[in-house]
Design an enzyme around this catalytic site. Structure first.
Site, mmCIF file in Angstrom:
data_model
loop_
_atom_site.group_PDB
_atom_site.id
_atom_site.type_symbol
_atom_site.label_atom_id
_atom_site.label_comp_id
_atom_site.label_asym_id
_atom_site.label_seq_id
_atom_site.Cartn_x
_atom_site.Cartn_y
_atom_site.Cartn_z
ATOM 1 N N VAL A 381 0.861 -1.194 0.000
ATOM 2 C CA VAL A 381 0.000 0.000 0.000
ATOM 3 C C VAL A 381 0.892 1.237 0.000
ATOM 4 C CG1 VAL A 381 -1.838 1.257 1.181
ATOM 5 C CG2 VAL A 381 -1.720 -1.240 1.378
ATOM 6 N N LYS A 454 -5.736 -3.034 -1.591
ATOM 7 C CA LYS A 454 -5.019 -2.171 -0.654
ATOM 8 C C LYS A 454 -5.864 -1.834 0.569
ATOM 9 C CE LYS A 454 -2.023 -0.153 -4.191
ATOM 10 N NZ LYS A 454 -1.689 1.037 -4.999
#
Length: 587
Positions: A381, A454
């Site tokens: 992420v 994510k």
């Protein structure tokens, strides 16, 4: 005499001075420079002894005397004996019975079996001895014959023997006056998943011996030598899979920072294995990544085989091994557990494992903890942004996550920042791909799947038990794009559906708003969608491929903790992977 066998431990160095007791201990446990019976006469006459190098007589050598010589190093040396068998005699009938030990050692003595090491549990339930591996059959017959009656009654169990063992010993006269030496020894072995089968320490406390599997000797000797002789320099051995766009940048950064890491952090990083999509290459002493490594891999590498790659990592059995995955390959992600079970750390930008079924995600976390192997995926992420690490710090410090909002795709942010005025959507997507912002398959980005993965990872790191199908994905793509069966077909639909994308752009412009692809996690639910944001929103004026994450918590309820910065590109992703590697090295 060297601090360890220099053919196994490259960093081994000559011992300048040691006592006769230390020298005898080291020679007994494998240091073949000295033969104890020949040393006994000069030792008894208190005659100092020099051991010199025949090929380099000008070298200082090792000075041996009867007196204990003070030195900065509490442990003087590490030695080992191979081809050891461990024989264990145990049973309830041994508890409190006099003469069992005498009978055991007498039986072995009569058959001329030498006992190298002895250890006995305080419960008297078992006696464990280490013997030469070539004398196993002779020892087994002697003990079985001696205790045949007790074995037949079930009072003593049949002799249990383990072969392919080695003894590793640390030796030092001053060890007895320093606390924590054994703790450091066992910690160093445990860190590299070296199982200890038996431990022995004499009352003199100048020797601590352990019996381990022979396959782990090299790793054990190098790990112990690093612990006691290398000034706390930590060495990491990297096995890097994926040396294309991101991987090449990572190797470049490692090479550039080598001197700094060694001088400032006492961290030495060697790439000992690498692979691209076709070839793989290994060198236990380190692959030269300063120049021509790409050509070397192509010309001298062998055909890539992921299972064989894993076998090579196991076979090399190096201390502080780290498997680095710079791909988006599901097959490679499926191997993480097998690496972690070998106490090989895993660092990855590959989101597949952490965003797959929750059982897989939780399983990898559990295995990493059980085998003391780091599993780090910060770059899953926000590329190089410290998003997951910050989230973990919040949770571990007792904060409660209330809401997460994010623009978590650098590629989509770049696309929609560029999609203004007369810009053509299809051309912008191609440009994002050329810059390395999108995944190799742009459908992963544009469909919202990448962003969904994510926010799923962030939700899981917050403590939620979710799967990908639990996330609401409000796609902005037309039906034809969603149903495209290939990358080529997908790109054609972007051209054919130009009016669809232009309508989205024009509507946002009419509302004086910006288009942002937003991920949100709140109240145990998550969603991803393309949204219009006004100029007052924190997501407004987010430039280029930047990412931004807002953490609303009990400590930050109204004004969120904000992390913002470049969230796509090979350089920043590589720097995030590099940061995870350094975290492992710093412990």
């Amino acid at each position: 005499m060297f601090t360890a066998n220099p053919t196994i431990v490259k960093q081994a160095k000559p011992i300048k001075s040691l006592s006769y007791s230390e020298a005898m201990e080291l020679s007994h446990f494998g240091a073949s420079v000295l033969y104890p019976p020949t040393v006994q006469p000069v030792m008894s006459k208190n005659i100092p002894l020099y051991i010199k190098n025949t090929f380099h007589p000008e070298d200082e050598g090792s000075f041996i005397t009867n007196e204990s010589i003070n030195s900065e190093e509490v442990v003087k040396g590490i030695s080992h004996i191979d081809n050891i068998a461990l024989a264990t005699l145990e049973g309830n009938g041994m508890i409190g019975i006099l003469g069992v030990s005498k009978r055991l050692f007498s039986a072995l003595s009569e058959r001329q079996v030498n006992v190298i090491l002895i250890t006995q549990a305080s419960s008297e339930h078992s006696i464990c001895i280490a013997i030469d591996g070539d004398e196993v059959e002779k020892a087994e017959r002697a003990i079985q014959d001696e205790f045949a009656y007790e074995i037949s009654l079930g009072k003593i169990d049949p002799l249990h023997i383990k072969t392919k063992m080695s003894i590793v010993a640390i030796v030092g006269e001053e060890m007895k006056s320093h606390q924590g030496i054994s703790g450091r020894m066992f910690s160093a072995l445990g860190k590299d998943n070296v199982n200890i089968h038996a431990i022995a320490q004499g009352a003199s406390e100048r020797n601590i011996s352990t019996v381990i599997d022979s396959k782990n000797v090299k790793k054990a000797l190098n790990g112990l030598h690093a612990e006691f002789f290398q000034g706390h320099i930590t060495k990491l051995n990297l096995f890097v899979v994926g040396v294309g766009n991101v991987g090449a940048k990572l190797l470049e950064q490692i090479e550039k920072q080598k001197a700094y890491l060694l001088n400032k952090l006492q961290l030495s990083i060697e790439v000992v294995g690498m692979a691209n999509s076709k070839k793989m290459m290994f060198n236990k002493n380190g692959i030269d990544i300063s120049a021509n490594w790409k050509q070397n891999l192509i010309e001298n590498g062998e055909e890539l085989d992921l299972d064989l790659f894993h076998e090579y990592v196991k076979e090399m059995n190096l201390i502080n091994s780290v498997f680095v995955d710079n791909t988006a390959n599901a097959d490679i992600a499926g191997l993480y557990a097998s690496y972690l079970k070998e106490s090989v750390g895993v660092v990855t930008c590959n989101k597949i494992a952490a965003s797959s079924e929750y059982s897989v995600y939780a399983g990898l976390k559990k295995i990493a903890q059980e085998y003391n192997a780091p599993y780090l995926f910060e770059t899953n992420v926000g590329a190089g942004l410290p998003i997951i690490n910050t989230l973990n710090n919040l949770v571990q410090s007792g904060d409660q996550i209330l809401k997460i909002q994010a623009v978590a795709s650098g590629s989509l942010n770049f696309i929609f920042n560029s999609f203004v005025g007369d810009a053509n959507f299809a051309k912008i997507v191609d440009e994002a791909g050329d810059l390395g912002f999108t995944e190799p398959d742009p459908r992963i980005d544009l469909s919202g799947v990448d962003v969904a993965r994510k926010i799923l990872i962030l939700a899981r790191e917050s403590g939620a038990k979710m799967n990908l199908e639990d996330i609401e994905n409000k796609s902005f793509l037309p039906k034809s794009s969603l149903e495209a069966v290939s990358i080529e077909d997908f790109k054609k639909t972007l051209i054919e559906e130009a009016a669809h994308f232009d309508a989205i752009k024009e509507k946002a412009a009419a509302n004086n708003a910006e288009l942002k692809y937003v991920a949100e996690f709140v109240g145990g639910k998550a969603n991803v969608s393309l949204q219009e944001v006004d100029s007052k929103h924190p997501f407004s004026n987010l430039q280029g491929s930047d990412n931004i994450v807002l953490f609303f918590t009990e400590r930050y309820p109204e004004y969120p903790l904000i992390i913002k910065g470049a969230g796509a590109g090979a350089d920043v992703t590589a720097s995030g992977i590099f940061a995870d590697i350094i975290r492992i090295g710093k412990g």
